[in-house]
Design an enzyme around this catalytic site. Structure first.
Site, PDB file in Angstrom:
ATOM      1  N   ALA A  61       0.833  -1.205   0.000  1.00  0.00           N
ATOM      2  CA  ALA A  61       0.000   0.000   0.000  1.00  0.00           C
ATOM      3  C   ALA A  61       0.870   1.259   0.000  1.00  0.00           C
ATOM      4  O   ALA A  61       1.973   1.259   0.524  1.00  0.00           O
ATOM      5  CB  ALA A  61      -0.898   0.005   1.229  1.00  0.00           C
ATOM      6  N   GLY A 102       0.497  -5.621  -0.093  1.00  0.00           N
ATOM      7  CA  GLY A 102      -0.300  -5.600  -1.311  1.00  0.00           C
ATOM      8  C   GLY A 102       0.503  -6.020  -2.532  1.00  0.00           C
ATOM      9  O   GLY A 102      -0.054  -6.556  -3.501  1.00  0.00           O
TER      10      GLY A 102
END
Ligand code: NAI
Length: 699
Positions: A61, A102
């Site tokens: 992220a 992520g």
């Protein structure tokens, strides 16, 4: 756009390009989605490679989007991963350097993965009190096996790609590249080799079971709960991975989503995310630009080889920076060096330090009795007795011998850095570096900025702090700087609580239950009660109006200085740190109450915690208002790193924000009504009163 698109013959390459670590912010996600669409629309393209430019595949992220609605804006990460899975042409992730959070979830959505050796692979969300929220808890167990995946998710620790590639039956990496350098070329070749293979494999379709079934998860849950009792996230990670073994991928995803959202709202996760940002913010000084030129620090001198001087020296030796220690007498130098040796030797014995590293560090240490030997040092840190006359003599000598541009630092804990700077003809080069004891262990460093300290000196010491692995927080000049100025109020409340009816153990237990590493009385015994006694004696001249409980002075009059004398607020058995309540101390407190005409009352743990913590908060609000600290999060860092404030509460200011400043102010008004307390102190600081009235927060 922060993802580039290029076609190499029949292979399209989408390259994430969002420095420093290709964070998956909105523009990057959009770039990937656009690239996929383009590649699928181009008849000449047969397969797609997804990779990252520079120092990472992707670190996950984008921290700039943290907690903002942008993080969820479409295409969000889940949608991008779906788009990859649905791509009509195979997508190969070419992974190198860093593949985390992520970034790993994105790779797990690809049809194939080729990795360079040396890649750090992790799902670190648990460190922010969360769990992976874009399929990580569902896909990683399928790709890697339940146990290794759960270990990674619960610990958040990074593992090297070559280690993961050795796990039996793993499907995380379809191929290991020979090297990071050859990855791009190998990925193109690999993509060509799978371009026509149908059906395309998806991690979501892999089986996911554990031979012991639910029994294994119960075992894992018990382990995790024992190890992280104040943090809910690790146990939720277990729940999420268990859901992956229940068969239906979509149902597992729904469980992951629900658990993720619930964790987002927990105070523990909010605290951890706050600390993450606060740590980064602490190194930034509002009026010192990031590109301020720095002075080179290649060698350091330390004046005084006592408790602090030795510990301070070790920090630099550990970082490979040569240190020269100066003392007045050879014996003092010998003692100082012996202590450093002993410290390192105990690390060697425990297997924490290799023998050759130890020798290398010691070889960087030299000693002297002569100031002239220090003239070439780039920085000198003074750690002599805490007396202004002694500091004056030392700084005059330093001013005489040190080369122009050398940084002159003082480790003083209570003296005025501007007065110390005025002993020299170069106050712009003088700064306070307030280390905490033991200086080789404690993470906190208060950098005390004098009125005349040059900006490049500030920039230099902040960068140097990082090098020696300290969390540096800038404080202006005032009595006690940030940390000790606040702790004085906290200690005063501890004293009033004794006067009004508590025992030291009751106060300590209440605040330790709240999460502090140590209550005020155990802390006093550890640090030495005589230190506070000396400060109070000085204050009784300077600030005679300051009200405080005399119990601590009475204790010192009995010679009960704490652990070092085997007796303080508690008794201690030699070689042990257990605090044993002492009847004589309890009687001393009772006698004092009687003499003051105080009838003791029963005080709740809640009142104890509120008075101790809100005393920190109110003083901190004054500190902010006075410009001693430039932001509330800096104050949180001081308390988390230097004073044992519970991590999962995020520091005093974050805690106050979560309680609600209105409630904090209401409590202060109640405390002000207590005739045995200090009504003046409990007037909410103007900044606090204003924020509370406006419904705002500190952070
Ligand atoms: P210490 O008494 O252990 O060491 C001081 C050393 O300085 C002694 O070895 C002494 O021989 C030497 N010294 C004294 N005058 C000197 C001179 N003119 N030239 C060269 N050497 C001289 O004291 P400690 O605890 O290390 O404290 C040093 C400084 O650090 C003080 O300013 C203190 O306030 C500060 N400090 C102490 C902390 C603690 O927890 N002990 C924490 C943070 C700061």
């Amino acid at each position: 756009m922060t993802a580039e698109y290029k076609v190499h013959g029949d292979i399209a390459v989408i390259t994430l390009n969002n420095p420093p670590v290709n964070g998956l912010g909105l523009a990057t996600r959009q770039g990937i989605a656009d690239g996929l669409a383009k590649a699928n629309a181009d008849a000449a393209v047969k397969a797609i490679v997804l990779t990252g430019a520079g120092k990472a595949f992707s670190g996950g992220a984008d921290i700039k989007e943290f907690g903002s609605p942008k993080a969820m804006q479409e295409p969000n990460l889940g949608s991008v991963i779906l788009a990859i899975e649905y791509s009509a042409k195979p997508v190969v992730a070419a992974i190198h350097s860093v593949c985390m959070g992520g970034g790993l979830e994105l790779a797990l959505g690809c049809h194939y993965r080729i990795a360079a050796p040396g890649t750090s692979v992790a799902l670190p969300e648990v460190k922010l009190g969360l769990l992976p929220g874009a399929g990580g808890t569902q896909r990683l167990p399928r790709a890697l096996g339940v146990e290794p995946a759960l270990n990674m998710i619960v610990s958040g620790e990074a593992i090297k790609s070559e280690m993961l590639a050795m796990l039996p039956g793993q499907k995380l990496f379809d191929k290991m590249a020979a090297s990071a350098e050859s990855l791009a070329e190998e990925a193109l070749g690999y993509a060509r080799s799978v371009a026509d293979a149908r059906p395309m494999p998806l991690v979501r379709n892999l089986p996911c079971t554990h031979p012991q079934g639910d029994a294994y998860f119960q075992f894992a849950r018990n382990m995790v709960k024992g190890m992280s009792k104040n943090f809910p996230a690790p146990a939720k990670c277990v729940d999420a991975v268990q859901a992956a073994t229940k068969g239906k991928f979509e149902a597992g995803m729904a469980t992951e989503r629900e658990l993720f959202i619930n964790l987002m709202w927990t105070p523990e996760s909010k605290a951890l995310r706050h600390i993450f940002m606060a740590e980064r913010a602490a190194s930034k000084i509002p009026d010192v630009p990031a590109d301020t030129a720095q002075r080179a620090i290649k060698s350091v001198a330390v004046i005084g080889a006592g408790t602090m001087g030795g510990g301070i020296s070790m920090n630099f030796l550990n970082a490979g920076i040569p240190v020269t220690m100066l003392e007045m007498k050879q014996e003092a130098l010998d003692r100082g060096v012996a202590t450093i040796r002993k410290n390192y030797e105990s690390q060697v014995k425990k297997g924490k330090l290799k023998q050759d590293k130890y020798e290398q560090r010691m070889s960087l240490l030299s000693t002297t009795l002569s100031y002239d030997d220090l003239k070439d040092a780039d920085m000198v840190i003074e750690a002599v007795f805490e007396e202004i006359g002694v500091k004056e003599a030392v700084f005059k000598e330093l001013d005489r011998v040190m080369k122009p541009g050398a940084i002159l630092a003082s480790n003083t804990s209570t003296l005025n850095v501007d007065s110390i700077a005025a002993f020299t003809k170069r106050p712009q080069d003088v700064v306070g570096l307030h280390f905490f004891s033991p200086a080789n262990v404690m993470k906190l460093l208060e950098v005390v900025r004098g009125a005349k300290t040059a900006k490049d000196v500030m920039a230099t010491v902040m960068a140097m702090a990082k090098k020696i692995k300290k969390t540096a927080v800038v404080s202006g000049v005032c009595d006690g700087f940030i940390g000790n100025r606040m702790i004085e109020q906290y200690g005063r409340q501890g004293g009033f609580l004794l006067d009004e009816g508590c025992t030291p153990a009751q106060v300590d237990k209440a605040i330790e239950k709240f999460g502090f590493a140590m209550g005020p009385f155990r802390m006093g015994d550890l640090a030495g009660n005589d230190i506070g006694w000396a400060i109070r004696k000085r204050r009784s001249v300077e600030r005679a109006d300051m009200k405080y409980s005399k119990t601590a002075d009475l204790l010192c009059e009995k010679g009960r200085f704490g652990q070092k004398t085997g007796a303080g607020w508690y008794d201690y058995v030699a070689g042990k740190r257990d605090a044993i309540p002492n009847a004589e101390v309890i009687k001393m407190i009772e006698d004092y109450r009687k003499a003051q005409g105080i009838t003791p009352r029963k005080i709740s743990d809640e009142e104890i915690v509120q008075r101790l913590v809100y005393s920190l908060v109110n003083e901190a609000a004054h500190i902010l208002e006075d410009g001693i600290a430039s932001k509330a999060s800096d104050i949180d860092m001081v308390y988390l790193m230097g004073y044992g404030f519970p991590i999962y509460r995020g520091g005093p200011m974050n805690y106050a924000d979560q309680v609600g400043l209105f409630n904090v102010v209401q409590a202060m008004k109640r405390f002000a009504q207590n005739p045995l307390d200090d009504a003046t102190f409990w007037q909410p600081a103007p900044l606090l009163a204003r924020l509370a009235a406006e419904g705002k927060t500190f952070n």
